[in-house]
Design an enzyme around this catalytic site. Sequence first.
Site, PDB file in Angstrom:
ATOM      1  N   LYS A  61       0.836  -1.226   0.000  1.00 16.87           N
ATOM      2  CA  LYS A  61       0.000   0.000   0.000  1.00 16.87           C
ATOM      3  C   LYS A  61       0.857   1.257   0.000  1.00 16.87           C
ATOM      4  CE  LYS A  61      -2.606   2.598   3.491  1.00 16.87           C
ATOM      5  NZ  LYS A  61      -1.568   3.267   4.265  1.00 16.87           N
ATOM      6  N   ASN A  62       1.790   1.349   0.942  1.00 20.21           N
ATOM      7  CA  ASN A  62       2.494   2.624   1.095  1.00 20.21           C
ATOM      8  C   ASN A  62       3.523   2.876  -0.007  1.00 20.21           C
ATOM      9  OD1 ASN A  62       0.861   3.337   3.189  1.00 20.21           O
ATOM     10  ND2 ASN A  62       2.311   2.759   4.803  1.00 20.21           N
TER      11      ASN A  62
ATOM     12  N   CYS B 233      -5.454   8.210   8.608  1.00 19.48           N
ATOM     13  CA  CYS B 233      -5.705   7.768   9.988  1.00 19.48           C
ATOM     14  C   CYS B 233      -5.409   8.872  10.985  1.00 19.48           C
ATOM     15  CB  CYS B 233      -4.825   6.564  10.320  1.00 19.48           C
ATOM     16  SG  CYS B 233      -5.294   5.072   9.444  1.00 19.48           S
TER      17      CYS B 233
ATOM     18  N   ARG C  64      -0.413  15.380  12.609  1.00 23.95           N
ATOM     19  CA  ARG C  64       0.330  14.875  11.444  1.00 23.95           C
ATOM     20  C   ARG C  64       0.806  16.061  10.604  1.00 23.95           C
ATOM     21  NH1 ARG C  64      -2.110   9.304   9.022  1.00 23.95           N
ATOM     22  NH2 ARG C  64      -0.003   9.256   8.190  1.00 23.95           N
ATOM     23  N   PRO C  65       1.790  16.817  11.128  1.00 27.53           N
ATOM     24  CA  PRO C  65       2.239  18.004  10.404  1.00 27.53           C
ATOM     25  C   PRO C  65       2.948  17.652   9.104  1.00 27.53           C
ATOM     26  CG  PRO C  65       3.630  17.608  12.329  1.00 27.53           C
ATOM     27  CD  PRO C  65       2.541  16.582  12.360  1.00 27.53           C
ATOM     28  N   ILE C  66       3.059  18.641   8.192  1.00 29.23           N
ATOM     29  CA  ILE C  66       3.782  18.411   6.933  1.00 29.23           C
ATOM     30  C   ILE C  66       4.908  19.438   6.778  1.00 29.23           C
ATOM     31  CG2 ILE C  66       1.904  17.256   5.677  1.00 29.23           C
ATOM     32  CD1 ILE C  66       1.520  20.077   4.299  1.00 29.23           C
ATOM     33  N   ASP C  67       5.367  19.979   7.932  1.00 23.97           N
ATOM     34  CA  ASP C  67       6.388  21.031   7.869  1.00 23.97           C
ATOM     35  C   ASP C  67       7.675  20.562   7.178  1.00 23.97           C
ATOM     36  OD1 ASP C  67       6.281  19.492  10.416  1.00 23.97           O
ATOM     37  OD2 ASP C  67       8.231  20.428  10.734  1.00 23.97           O
ATOM     38  N   GLN C  68       8.005  19.271   7.283  1.00 22.50           N
ATOM     39  CA  GLN C  68       9.248  18.790   6.667  1.00 22.50           C
ATOM     40  C   GLN C  68       9.118  18.698   5.141  1.00 22.50           C
ATOM     41  OE1 GLN C  68      12.104  18.437   8.694  1.00 22.50           O
ATOM     42  NE2 GLN C  68      10.574  19.436   9.983  1.00 22.50           N
TER      43      GLN C  68
ATOM     44  N   ASP D  13       3.520   0.674  12.151  1.00 22.96           N
ATOM     45  CA  ASP D  13       2.301   0.146  11.529  1.00 22.96           C
ATOM     46  C   ASP D  13       2.016  -1.302  11.928  1.00 22.96           C
ATOM     47  OD1 ASP D  13       2.091   2.607  10.370  1.00 22.96           O
ATOM     48  OD2 ASP D  13       2.732   1.991   8.376  1.00 22.96           O
TER      49      ASP D  13
ATOM     50  N   ARG E 255      -9.162   0.252   3.540  1.00 26.22           N
ATOM     51  CA  ARG E 255      -8.229   1.215   2.937  1.00 26.22           C
ATOM     52  C   ARG E 255      -6.890   0.549   2.644  1.00 26.22           C
ATOM     53  NH1 ARG E 255      -6.648   5.187   6.681  1.00 26.22           N
ATOM     54  NH2 ARG E 255      -5.142   5.427   5.024  1.00 26.22           N
TER      55      ARG E 255
HETATM   56  C1  EPZ Z   1       3.765   7.077   6.518  1.00 27.93           C
HETATM   57  O1  EPZ Z   1       3.069   8.189   7.073  1.00 27.93           O
HETATM   58  C2  EPZ Z   1       2.749   5.972   6.373  1.00 27.93           C
HETATM   59  N1  EPZ Z   1       1.679   6.454   5.498  1.00 27.93           N
HETATM   60  C3  EPZ Z   1       2.189   5.582   7.741  1.00 27.93           C
HETATM   61  O2  EPZ Z   1       1.389   4.431   7.537  1.00 27.93           O
HETATM   62  C4  EPZ Z   1       3.338   5.193   8.675  1.00 27.93           C
HETATM   63  O3  EPZ Z   1       2.832   5.004   9.984  1.00 27.93           O
HETATM   64  C5  EPZ Z   1       4.397   6.290   8.712  1.00 27.93           C
HETATM   65  O4  EPZ Z   1       4.825   6.632   7.367  1.00 27.93           O
HETATM   66  C6  EPZ Z   1       5.639   5.887   9.495  1.00 27.93           C
HETATM   67  O5  EPZ Z   1       6.191   4.721   8.959  1.00 27.93           O
HETATM   68  C7  EPZ Z   1       1.853   6.427   4.173  1.00 27.93           C
HETATM   69  O6  EPZ Z   1       2.875   5.990   3.659  1.00 27.93           O
HETATM   70  C8  EPZ Z   1       0.715   6.921   3.346  1.00 27.93           C
HETATM   71  P1  EPZ Z   1       6.054  10.212   8.633  1.00 27.93           P
HETATM   72  P2  EPZ Z   1       3.759   9.613   7.056  1.00 27.93           P
HETATM   73  O7  EPZ Z   1       6.132  11.460   7.842  1.00 27.93           O
HETATM   74  O8  EPZ Z   1       4.619   9.711   5.870  1.00 27.93           O
HETATM   75  C9  EPZ Z   1       6.405  13.507  12.160  1.00 27.93           C
HETATM   76  C10 EPZ Z   1      -0.438   3.014   7.789  1.00 27.93           C
HETATM   77  O9  EPZ Z   1      -0.975   2.483   8.779  1.00 27.93           O
HETATM   78  N2  EPZ Z   1       6.394  14.482  11.044  1.00 27.93           N
HETATM   79  O10 EPZ Z   1       7.124   9.196   8.491  1.00 27.93           O
HETATM   80  O11 EPZ Z   1       2.668  10.619   7.199  1.00 27.93           O
HETATM   81  C11 EPZ Z   1       5.060  12.816  12.292  1.00 27.93           C
HETATM   82  O12 EPZ Z   1       4.159  13.579  13.061  1.00 27.93           O
HETATM   83  C12 EPZ Z   1      -0.006   4.468   7.839  1.00 27.93           C
HETATM   84  O13 EPZ Z   1      -0.252   2.441   6.712  1.00 27.93           O
HETATM   85  C13 EPZ Z   1       6.535  15.838  11.314  1.00 27.93           C
HETATM   86  O14 EPZ Z   1       6.632  16.255  12.477  1.00 27.93           O
HETATM   87  O15 EPZ Z   1       4.633   9.526   8.366  1.00 27.93           O
HETATM   88  C14 EPZ Z   1       5.467  11.495  12.913  1.00 27.93           C
HETATM   89  O16 EPZ Z   1       5.590  11.666  14.294  1.00 27.93           O
HETATM   90  C15 EPZ Z   1      -0.422   5.153   9.093  1.00 27.93           C
HETATM   91  N3  EPZ Z   1       6.569  16.705  10.259  1.00 27.93           N
HETATM   92  C16 EPZ Z   1       6.847  11.216  12.310  1.00 27.93           C
HETATM   93  O17 EPZ Z   1       7.327  12.472  11.848  1.00 27.93           O
HETATM   94  C17 EPZ Z   1       6.459  16.291   8.971  1.00 27.93           C
HETATM   95  O18 EPZ Z   1       6.498  17.145   8.055  1.00 27.93           O
HETATM   96  C18 EPZ Z   1       6.873  10.227  11.138  1.00 27.93           C
HETATM   97  O19 EPZ Z   1       5.909  10.607  10.164  1.00 27.93           O
HETATM   98  C19 EPZ Z   1       6.326  14.925   8.703  1.00 27.93           C
HETATM   99  C20 EPZ Z   1       6.301  14.030   9.762  1.00 27.93           C
END
Ligand code: EPZ
Length: 438
Positions: free
Chosen positions: A30-31, A125, A130-134, A315, A407
């Site tokens: 999926k991912n 979910c 779930r910020p996107i600042d990075q 996950d 999903r």
């Molecule tokens: C991906 O989410 C996956 N989703 C998630 O899977 C998975 O839990 C996660 O990676 C971690 O492996 C998809 O691929 C669609 P991150 P993502 O950016 O990319 C913080 C599932 O069950 N962060 O790696 O959104 C964030 O809050 C789903 O299949 C920031 O602070 O996760 C978290 O604490 C759920 N700022 C950590 O980093 C940012 O800009 C990791 O998030 C981005 C992230």
Amino acid sequence: MDFEEGVTLTKYLIHGGRPLHGSIEISGAKNAAVAILPAALLVNGKCRIENIPQISDVTLILQILRELGAEVRTVNRTTMDIDCSSIQNAPVPYELARRIRASYYLVGALLGRFGWAQVPMPGGCNLGGRPIDQHVKGFLAMGAEVEVRNGLIDAKAPGGRVCGGQVYLDMVSVGATMNIMLAAVLADGMTIIENAAKEPHIVDLANFLNSMGANIMGAGTDVIKIRGVESLKGGSYSIIPDQIEAGTYMAAVAAAGGEVEIKNVIPKHLDCITAKLLEMGVEVEERDDSVVVRRDGPITRTNVKTMPYPGFPTDMQPQIAACLCLAQGTSVVTEGVWENRYRYVDEFRRMGARIQVDGKVAVIEGVEKLTGAPVHACDLRAGAAMIIAGLAAHGDTEIDGIYHIERGYENIVEKLSDVGADIQILFVPDDDAQPQVG
Ligand code: EPZ
């Protein structure tokens, strides 16, 4: 699964306590799929993508691609031809994009291709903030102007093309790593991502893009270098098997007992899960492209801490917790990625589990048996964990909120029924609250 007219699919009914025997075929990841399909927007030509999982998140992304003008043709159940040669840049439809997390990959892909993207803030979910600042930090480093307003992410490259840039991620982020890669493949110059995520789907996205003519080095390590190219051409690519789907069925066998061969996997991707199951007294035998999971003795307690790959995946946290509810002794689970991934705990308690949560730590005191109960799937992996608990429990478990599960898991009811689980779909007619078994 067929959807009958006038009938709403609502629940799973599991009669637990039956060990699992046989084999399960794992679908595409999926991912990886939810990033590779938007990546097709960068390609000038036809992409044949194989091993696409049939899940609702994929259906939504394909719908968005079609809305943007992509030609999408089904070749067979898991293969699609996608041609984005003549797409037009346009704002991404709000109603579709806000329903999935992965819609944020459209920002990187459209910004990379057209130098401009307007995409609704993503859904997905609820795991806490779930910020996107990075992601934004990466786009800014590539010369883009980014604004978040009225529920939209608006990213624009002055001059119509982003340029290479250097970004150090403040935390390891899967989404930011992939999104910056997408924006960078057609950029003017070299982009360097430091402290990049290393998950198998990061490597899969890089392999897909490279097979179309991109120049990405270092995917799978914490420094990724992307040298921008003028254009990407078409080609064929097969998505990797789903590490988390495989891990979920491994945990199901651990909880319910029995012996199941999990086929079409890359065993290396499962090492972090296999190691934990072995500690718990579950047998796991690795073969070339399958693993055999066997459990007939007691489950031993253990501690689990989730972290980015190659650590134990967040996950898989709810699914392993389901197994630990039945372990001999007390286990400690620490969530190292998300703020709020224990919303399922109250549901487990309805089934007789003994769990205390304090912040990111859950203490699970194993019980001899769980008992079936009506429970709610509060998100995708929590829903998978409810199924696992239901398979191991005595009596009937009714799970609602199953759209979350669909999903991310292709044909989960069929796959589990094939290995002897007693799991059925309950349909509720629109005008009647009484479920009917279907
Ligand atoms: C991906 O989410 C996956 N989703 C998630 O899977 C998975 O839990 C996660 O990676 C971690 O492996 C998809 O691929 C669609 P991150 P993502 O950016 O990319 C913080 C599932 O069950 N962060 O790696 O959104 C964030 O809050 C789903 O299949 C920031 O602070 O996760 C978290 O604490 C759920 N700022 C950590 O980093 C940012 O800009 C990791 O998030 C981005 C992230």
